[in-house]
Scaffold this motif. Structure first.
Motif, PDB file in Angstrom:
ATOM      1  N   GLU A  91      79.957  11.015  32.613  1.00 44.55           N
ATOM      2  CA  GLU A  91      80.995  11.639  33.455  1.00 44.55           C
ATOM      3  C   GLU A  91      80.749  13.124  33.698  1.00 44.55           C
ATOM      4  OE1 GLU A  91      81.673   9.439  31.099  1.00 44.55           O
ATOM      5  OE2 GLU A  91      82.556   7.807  32.263  1.00 44.55           O
ATOM      6  N   ARG A  92      79.888  13.742  32.891  1.00 44.88           N
ATOM      7  CA  ARG A  92      79.601  15.163  33.101  1.00 44.88           C
ATOM      8  C   ARG A  92      78.511  15.371  34.150  1.00 44.88           C
ATOM      9  NH1 ARG A  92      77.458  17.693  28.603  1.00 44.88           N
ATOM     10  NH2 ARG A  92      77.667  19.625  29.769  1.00 44.88           N
ATOM     11  N   CYS A  93      77.978  14.296  34.681  1.00 45.51           N
ATOM     12  CA  CYS A  93      76.923  14.408  35.698  1.00 45.51           C
ATOM     13  C   CYS A  93      77.448  13.892  37.024  1.00 45.51           C
ATOM     14  CB  CYS A  93      75.696  13.596  35.279  1.00 45.51           C
ATOM     15  SG  CYS A  93      74.430  13.553  36.556  1.00 45.51           S
ATOM     16  N   LYS A  94      77.252  14.664  38.087  1.00 41.09           N
ATOM     17  CA  LYS A  94      77.807  14.266  39.385  1.00 41.09           C
ATOM     18  C   LYS A  94      77.087  13.057  39.987  1.00 41.09           C
ATOM     19  CE  LYS A  94      75.527  17.158  42.786  1.00 41.09           C
ATOM     20  NZ  LYS A  94      75.676  18.241  43.715  1.00 41.09           N
ATOM     21  N   TYR A  95      75.941  12.697  39.445  1.00 41.90           N
ATOM     22  CA  TYR A  95      75.206  11.536  39.968  1.00 41.90           C
ATOM     23  C   TYR A  95      75.516  10.252  39.197  1.00 41.90           C
ATOM     24  CZ  TYR A  95      72.618  15.415  41.943  1.00 41.90           C
ATOM     25  OH  TYR A  95      72.282  16.577  42.589  1.00 41.90           O
ATOM     26  N   ALA A 101      74.852  22.926  36.055  1.00 40.06           N
ATOM     27  CA  ALA A 101      75.173  21.546  35.665  1.00 40.06           C
ATOM     28  C   ALA A 101      75.343  21.398  34.159  1.00 40.06           C
ATOM     29  CB  ALA A 101      74.088  20.596  36.162  1.00 40.06           C
ATOM     30  N   GLN A 108      68.411  14.537  36.450  1.00 40.41           N
ATOM     31  CA  GLN A 108      69.416  15.377  37.103  1.00 40.41           C
ATOM     32  C   GLN A 108      68.763  16.645  37.673  1.00 40.41           C
ATOM     33  OE1 GLN A 108      72.200  17.769  34.760  1.00 40.41           O
ATOM     34  NE2 GLN A 108      73.899  16.818  35.842  1.00 40.41           N
ATOM     35  N   GLU A 167      77.048   6.978  38.171  1.00 36.51           N
ATOM     36  CA  GLU A 167      77.814   5.894  38.819  1.00 36.51           C
ATOM     37  C   GLU A 167      77.978   4.777  37.796  1.00 36.51           C
ATOM     38  OE1 GLU A 167      79.261   5.111  41.620  1.00 36.51           O
ATOM     39  OE2 GLU A 167      78.805   6.897  42.822  1.00 36.51           O
TER      40      GLU A 167
END
Ligand SMILES: [Zn+2]
Ligand SMILES: [Zn+2]
Length: 231
Positions: free
Chosen positions: A219-223, A172, A180, A225
């Motif tokens: 935006e670099r973290c998939k979580y 990640a 995260q 929102e």
């Protein structure tokens, strides 16, 4: 003086009544209450973070470890980034599995799980390549399989669980985000426990911290929102 709810961020209303504590589930007197029904009792307010983990995990009926972890991480004593995240994972997984009917949680097991990961220092991800949250998954697998250094397959499973979680966190990228790391470890854990031990429980990760976390990778973290913007 205006106080805000640590759970949802709404303004607290002064009201002397009784309400169920969101953290420990007991009916306790209130001084202030959140209009969403959130309430934190005096004992939970004054508890140390290890005590909070124990109180929440003992009383929760939640089967989703992500929900349990999010509640714990919203306690006022919880820091955005800290070694406190290291001792959350194992107890949260055990509590969720127990609530999903996958195991019987014997008294003292949560505290034992917590102790196994309570001594991993802050910043160990960067200083020795060991994220404490990931090691929490190894500890949970070790407890579930009764692993020790003398065992064969059980030892390999515990090591493998930590390793898979570490790979997820490494992939990640940085800089750190303890939230995260906990989420990635729980995702790895749910898949690992199903595949290796046939244990099943639900998981839906929702990060409630991006707007409070000044170092959020956005935006670099998939979580991440963008629509979830709590105060
Ligand atoms: Zn609230
Ligand atoms: Zn309480």
């Amino acid at each position: 003086m205006v106080y805000h709810c640590p759970i949802c961020g709404a303004e607290l209303i002064e009201r002397k009544a009784e309400a169920v504590c969101t953290f420990c589930g007991r009916l306790t007197p209130t001084e202030y209450i959140c209009l969403q029904g959130h309430h934190i009792c005096e004992e939970c307010q004054l508890a140390t973070m290890p005590q909070v983990v124990e109180r929440v995990c003992e009383s929760t009926k939640e089967k989703d470890p992500g929900h349990i972890a999010n509640l714990i991480m919203k306690h006022p004593a919880m820091l955005m980034h800290s070694a406190q995240h290291h001792f959350i994972v194992a107890p949260v997984i055990l509590a969720a599995l127990a609530n999903a009917g996958e195991l019987v949680l014997h008294k003292g097991r949560l505290r034992a799980a917590l102790r196994r990961t309570a001594d991993i220092p802050f910043a160990s991800c960067g200083t020795r390549g060991e994220c404490g949250a990931c090691i929490g998954l190894g500890a949970a697998v070790s407890i579930l399989t009764k692993a020790s250094y003398l065992k064969d397959k059980e030892r390999s499973l515990a090591l493998g669980a930590s390793a898979e979680a570490l790979f997820a966190v490494a992939g990640a990228g940085g800089p750190r985000c303890c939230k995260q790391s906990v989420y990635l470890t729980l995702e790895t854990g749910v898949a690992f426990l199903k595949r290796e031990l046939g244990l099943e429980f639900p998981l839906k990760i929702e990060c409630d911290f991006s707007s409070r976390n000044q170092e959020c990778k956005r935006e670099r973290c998939k979580y991440y929102e963008p629509s979830v913007e709590t105060p």
